[in-house]
Structure formats: structure tokens, C-alpha cells
Enzyme design. Structure first.
Site, PDB file in Angstrom:
ATOM      1  N   GLY A 154      -1.254  -2.461   6.449  1.00  0.00           N
ATOM      2  CA  GLY A 154      -2.437  -3.331   6.892  1.00  0.00           C
ATOM      3  C   GLY A 154      -3.056  -2.796   7.988  1.00  0.00           C
ATOM      4  O   GLY A 154      -3.240  -1.803   8.113  1.00  0.00           O
ATOM      5  N   THR A 196       0.879  -1.372  -0.046  1.00  0.00           N
ATOM      6  CA  THR A 196      -0.095   0.005   0.071  1.00  0.00           C
ATOM      7  C   THR A 196       0.919   1.254   0.069  1.00  0.00           C
ATOM      8  O   THR A 196       2.093   1.239   0.503  1.00  0.00           O
ATOM      9  CB  THR A 196      -0.825  -0.029   1.127  1.00  0.00           C
ATOM     10  OG1 THR A 196      -1.763  -1.181   1.362  1.00  0.00           O
ATOM     11  CG2 THR A 196      -1.892   1.075   1.071  1.00  0.00           C
ATOM     12  N   THR A 219      -3.866   0.862  -3.010  1.00  0.00           N
ATOM     13  CA  THR A 219      -3.186  -0.260  -2.547  1.00  0.00           C
ATOM     14  C   THR A 219      -3.453  -1.615  -3.599  1.00  0.00           C
ATOM     15  O   THR A 219      -4.527  -1.271  -4.314  1.00  0.00           O
ATOM     16  CB  THR A 219      -3.601  -1.025  -1.135  1.00  0.00           C
ATOM     17  OG1 THR A 219      -2.790  -2.141  -0.844  1.00  0.00           O
ATOM     18  CG2 THR A 219      -5.035  -1.302  -0.987  1.00  0.00           C
TER      19      THR A 219
HETATM   20  N1  GLU Z   1      -5.296  -4.303   2.085  1.00  0.00           N
HETATM   21  C1  GLU Z   1      -4.815  -3.764   3.255  1.00  0.00           C
HETATM   22  C2  GLU Z   1      -6.119  -2.906   3.599  1.00  0.00           C
HETATM   23  O1  GLU Z   1      -7.173  -2.571   3.007  1.00  0.00           O
HETATM   24  C3  GLU Z   1      -3.942  -2.504   3.197  1.00  0.00           C
HETATM   25  C4  GLU Z   1      -2.655  -3.261   2.886  1.00  0.00           C
HETATM   26  C5  GLU Z   1      -1.519  -2.947   3.586  1.00  0.00           C
HETATM   27  O2  GLU Z   1      -1.369  -1.636   3.860  1.00  0.00           O
HETATM   28  O3  GLU Z   1      -0.457  -3.525   3.794  1.00  0.00           O
HETATM   29  O4  GLU Z   1      -6.317  -2.742   5.118  1.00  0.00           O
END
Ligand code: GLU
Length: 595
Positions: free
Chosen positions: A495, A407, A425
Site C-alpha cells: 500500500g 500486492t 496487485t
Molecule cells: N492498491 C495499492 C496501490 O496501488 C497496492 C496495495 C498494496 O500493496 O497493498 O498502491
């Protein structure tokens, strides 16, 4: 990302020349480093090229939305493993004319074929291993990024999609030097990338990651950008590009002779041109909480960012701990907000329930659990946001979840006082590992943000997969206003650590009196309702350990960017000074020294 300011283009070379010979102690304080201050608008991103593109748009008279989309498109070229048109994201926009905050939910959506058991292996009855689900067709949601860009420009911008994509298309065509981060991200993904003819042709030239210093070009992506610029987002969601996305998911481009070995079968999935054609962004009202005289605006579901950051701030305010216990409060409020997030928040959470979670009375009930004298046993139980508040709830276990590392995030302000905070992301670094053949971009694996199996015991899990549903996100683009005027905007990747990083930066800035650059640079810890707390090595844990908090070490948490609008009319732009190789902030007209 770790992109050095020793630079790729003539325009940035001018900045580099300005920096040459600068006192290293203040080099980070002039445009091109991680912080900048001045007038006329500002841009902060993880990448020098993207910041340059955004600043150019501002200089040419574009507004914050124009610059944000142009910078995001550039990130799709130079940060292809973190973000791009194969993915999605969430954009917050403060409109200076109306004083209102708008959101665009460009989250990926599940295809019509998806069910609650799509991530259960029929052969075993158990959930797929994460990597097995990730590097497959099963993980691919309908991308939302192109629709986000078109909608943002249509509703709030002043330039065309073609104009916004042109600088990025030029970078893709002319190329840029590969740096150590780019190479490492390919090397870390080499086994997955090597399974696909399209991905290895683009990112493993000659069978290996591109050398540091070599020029990376992506003419396929330049052509895709040009096509979208000429014909609009429809050229992505319908017609040949859409068909190519569908083919990649339904019949992955597995190489005849893969490079390296991959432990899992590459599973196709059912995605249709109808799924693509039916995609639409949403524009939900932002979440909003009051915090110590400020209004904090965040992203509503399917992101949990607005709920978790907002609820934690409400709890902190109600707990009203003395300054020396601010970080204790931060850790405890995070854990409580995460318990509620995991139990109640997903795509489709009723707005009334979200409002309850963000109510002061619910926060008061949660805050009364916080003991100034010691840490609560973790995990803490979710509360009961039923409108009838009074006592303190008892504790039972809930499931923790993994942190991602992918991201990217960017922040833009313009001379009129408009502000954009945008997190985008493709989920994991490298997404699902599949480049759409002939189109130059990686697909997302966003659907792995769904829970593969129920996590909430006897209670309903709000984040199980379903047709058309959007997976719960942690992305937390945040804009802070006071008396209707913007004062601060911040966001980060990472995340589920996104939530705690944004929260910690706000606590650092608003409660501990740090400047924005200090608040971003400060060592981080992330309490997501788990028994132990990952913390960066420099995070000062002694006093907190005395209160019973137990820490583990995480090398690096997040890669934030932010902007602060100072009372004297200047803007401070700030990116990471060190994490992910440092980011780049710039202002249109530098003035003074970063506070
Ligand atoms: N897919 C994650 C989310 O939407 C973000 C991924 C990341 O920042 O590593 O929370």
C-alpha cells in the site's frame, strides 16, 4: 510470500537437493534462498515457483521481459490473493540496447458509470465502510494485467504470450502444495469468500480453507491462460471472458447458502463490455531525478510512486544532512513528499505539475523546512509547486491514509543487461472476494484506492473517482542508473508504505553503504505525514526519539525484491530473508559469495 523452498516440482527439487546439507548460515546465499549472485541473468520474487519459472525462461534464451511476464503469470497461480489477471500493475523496463527506461501503466480504470460520489451511500450521505465498498461490484476496475503482459512482450519481449503463460498454466493444472501463508490468506478472507459460490468452490473446499500440504489445483485458471495464450489479450477483453467479468460485477455470484456471515449487503455495480473492450495500457515517460550522481527512474501518474520517492530523494539531497542524521532526513523527507502527493497527485495530474514537484528548486524549498535538531510537527502542509520558490511554507493538516498489505513485486535482469521491475496487485489480499465463475481468478478492488470523499479541505482532491479514471497508486517500481547503465532495481508491495520502503532501501544502499541484501533486510519505519510513525520492532528508534519522532509498532512492512548490477559484471538478486515468509532469488550461473 511464505513459500518454502521445500518445493513443488522436479526442477526446483534439484535446487532443494543442492541445498540439502548446506550450512544453514550460508543457505540463503545459494540459488533458491533469498539472495544469489552470478552471471547470465537473475530473478527475484516472493515465491520459489515464480522465480523458478523466470529463471527457466532466461536459461532458454528469453530476455528479462519474457522472464518477468512468465514469472508474473506464475504468481497469478501461486499468489492468487495478491496478484493475477483480475488486477493491474506498473512495469518499468530498462532497455540495454537504447539505454532508455520505458514504463507500462496497466492500472485498472474506472467504468464509464463511475462518478465522484460512487462511494457515498445514498441512504446515509456518508462514505461506505471500506469492507462494504471492497466486497462489492463497486470496487472493481477494468483489469490491466493481461494487456500489460501482451504489450510488454510485443514491444520488448522475444517470446509469445502463449509461451509466457504455458509454465504457469502447467502449475495451475498440476497443482502445488498449500503452505501456511496460502491457507492463512484464505482463512483471513473466509467470511468474504464464503458469500460467493464461485469463490467458496475454489478456495473453501468442503467449506473450509485448504489444508496445509494439500495440493491446490486451478484448472479453470489454466484454461483461461490457455485461451489468452491462443487468442491473445482480446480473448480477455472481448467475448465470453469479458462477459463473465461483467456478469460477476453486475450480478455478483452470491451463494444460495453462504459460508459464514458478512456484515454488509453485497452491492452490484455497472460495468459494461464496452468498458472492458475500451481498456488500453498507457506508456508514460518515467519520472526521473538525479540523486548523488545516480539517475532514479520511477512510475508516473496514476501512481504516486515516482513522484513521492523522487521528491523525497531530491529533498534529502538538498537537506544534505550528515550520515548520522540520514534516517532523520529519510523520515522528514517522506512526510514532506507525502503531503505533496496527497494534495497534488492523481490520475490526470498535469505533467508540468509533476515535473515541478520533482524539480530541484521545489525540493530546496521543501528541504529548508527540515530541522537537523528535531522532527517537524506532523502532519506537515503541502508545498506550493508554482515555479516561484524561495521561503519555507507553513504547516497545516492533511489526511493520512491506510496501508494495504497485498500486492507482489518481482525483479529480473538478463544477460544482455535489460532490467524489469514490476509491481502487480489486486489491491487487498483476496481482491474484492469474487472469483469470476468458471475462469479461476479473483477480481480486484482497486477502485477503493480512490478517496471516497474529498480529503483536501478547500483545495481540490486529485484522487476522487470519475469515469475512466485510474485510482492513485503507491506502487513504486524503481530503476537506478549511473552514466546510462543500470545499477539497481527495487520494488515492493505494501500500500502506501511501498513509497517509504523503496525510499528506505535506496537510502540504506546509496547513503548508508549497506549491500542490497542488507538494505532489504534492515528493519523499516514508515513516515507518511502522520503524527506517529509505524516501525518494525527491530527498527532502532532511540536516537530518532531523541529528535522528537514518535513511533508505534507494525509487525512487518513490505516484501521487497531487488537486483544490483555489480561493476565486475555479476548480478546480485535479493528478496526478503524473513518478511512474508521470505522470497526467492536466483541467478542463471551462480558465481561467488553475495556481498
Ligand atoms: N492498491 C495499492 C496501490 O496501488 C497496492 C496495495 C498494496 O500493496 O497493498 O498502491
Amino acid at each position: 510470500m511464505a513459500r518454502t523452498i521445500l518445493v513443488r516440482t522436479a526442477a526446483v527439487a534439484v535446487l532443494a537437493a543442492a541445498l540439502a546439507g548446506a550450512d544453514p548460515a550460508v543457505a540463503g546465499r545459494v540459488p533458491g534462498g533469498p539472495t544469489a549472485v552470478g552471471y547470465g541473468g537473475a530473478v527475484a520474487t516472493v515465491d520459489a515457483e515464480a522465480t523458478r519459472v523466470g529463471l527457466e525462461v532466461l536459461r532458454e534464451g528469453g530476455n528479462a521481459v519474457d522472464a518477468a511476464i512468465a514469472a508474473a503469470a506464475a504468481l497469478g497461480v501461486t499468489e492468487p490473493f495478491s496478484a493475477g489477471i483480475g488486477g493491474g500493475g506498473f512495469l518499468l523496463y530498462y532497455d540495454a540496447r537504447t539505454g532508455r527506461v520505458h514504463t507500462i501503466d496497466g492500472r485498472e480504470s474506472a467504468p464509464a458509470s463511475m462518478t465522484a460520489t460512487s462511494f457515498i451511500d445514498p441512504a446515509t450521505g456518508a462514505p461506505y465502510a471500506f469492507q462494504e465498498a471492497r466486497v462489492s461490484g463497486l470496487s472493481v476496475g477494468v483489469p490491466g494485467t493481461v494487456a500489460t503482459w501482451e504489450r510488454a512482450l510485443r514491444d520488448f519481449g522475444t517470446i509469445s504470450l502463449a509461451d509466457a503463460l504455458r509454465p504457469a498454466s502447467t502449475v495451475a493444472r498440476k497443482g502445488f502444495p498449500v503452505d501456511a501463508t496460502f491457507r492463512t490468506q484464505v482463512a483471513d478472507n473466509a467470511a468474504a469468500f464464503g458469500q460467493f459460490s464461485s469463490t467458496s468452490a475454489l478456495f473453501l473446499p468442503g467449506g473450509a480453507p485448504p489444508a496445509v500440504g494439500s495440493t491446490f489445483r486451478n484448472p479453470d485458471l489454466a484454461r483461461t491462460y490457455d485461451l489468452i495464450g491462443q487468442r491473445g489479450a482480446g480473448a480477455f477483453y472481448r467475448g465470453p471472458v469479458a462477459r463473465d467479468i461483467v456478469t460477476t460485477v453486475t450480478d455478483p455470484p452470491v451463494a444460495d447458502t453462504p459460508i459464514g456471515t458478512w456484515a454488509y449487503p453485497i452491492r452490484p455495480a455497472t460495468l459494461t463490455v464496452r468498458d472492458l473492450a475500451g481498456y488500453a495500457v498507457r506508456e508514460p515517460a518515467p519520472t526521473r531525478v538525479g540523486y548523488r550522481g545516480y539517475q532514479v527512474h520511477g512510475m508516473a501518474t496514476p501512481s504516486s510512486g515516482g513522484q513521492a520517492v523522487g521528491e523525497a530523494l531530491n529533498i534529502l539531497e538538498r537537506a544534505d544532512l550528515p550520515r548520522e542524521l540520514a534516517l532523520h532526513g529519510y523520515l522528514e523527507a517522506s512526510a514532506l513528499a507525502f503531503a505533496d502527493r496527497n494534495r497534488y497527485v492523481g490520475d490526470g495530474t498535469p505533467r508540468a505539475l509533476l515535473n515541478e514537484l520533482l524539480s530541484d528548486r521545489f525540493a530546496a524549498e521543501r528541504a529548508c523546512l527540515i530541522d537537523p535538531g528535531g522532527a517537524l510537527p506532523k502532519p506537515v502542509a503541502p508545498g506550493v509547486p508554482d515555479g516561484a520558490y524561495g521561503g519555507c511554507a507553513a504547516a497545516t493538516a492533511t489526511e493520512p491514509e491506510l496501508a494495504g498489505q497485498s500486492t507482489t513485486n518481482l525483479t529480473v535482469a538478463d544477460r544482455w543487461g535489460n532490467v524489469v521491475e514490476y509491481t502487480l496487485t489486486i489491491e487487498q489480499i483476496g481482491g474484492n472476494g469474487m472469483v469470476v465463475p468458471g475462469r479461476g481468478f479473483l477480481l480486484n478492488n482497486e477502485l477503493t484506492d480512490f478517496n471516497f470523499a474529498p480529503t483536501q479541505g478547500d483545495a481540490a482532491d486529485p484522487n476522487l473517482p470519475a469515469a475512466g479514471k485510474r485510482p492513485r497508486s503507491s506502487m513504486a517500481p524503481t530503476i537506478v542508473t549511473r552514466a546510462g547503465r543500470p545499477v539497481l532495481a527495487v520494488g515492493t508491495p505494501g500500500g502506501s508504505t511501498i513509497i517509504t520502503t523503496v525510499l528506505q532501501i535506496l537510502v540504506n544502499r546509496l547513503d548508508l553503504g549497506m549491500s542490497l541484501p542488507e538494505a532489504i533486510a534492515a528493519p523499516r519505519a514508515t513516515q507518511r505525514n502522520t503524527a506517529t510513525i509505524p516501525a518494525e520492532p527491530a527498527f532502532d528508534r532511540a536516537a530518532l526519539e531523541g529528535l522528537g519522532h514518535v513511533f508505534t509498532t507494525m509487525t512487518e512492512i513490505g516484501a521487497a525484491t531487488g537486483i544490483e548490477l555489480l561493476p565486475d559484471g555479476r548480478v546480485v538478486a535479493a528478496a526478503e530473508p524473513v518478511r512474508r515468509g521470505a522470497g526467492t532469488a536466483g541467478v542463471v550461473r551462480p558465481a561467488g559469495v553475495v556481498p
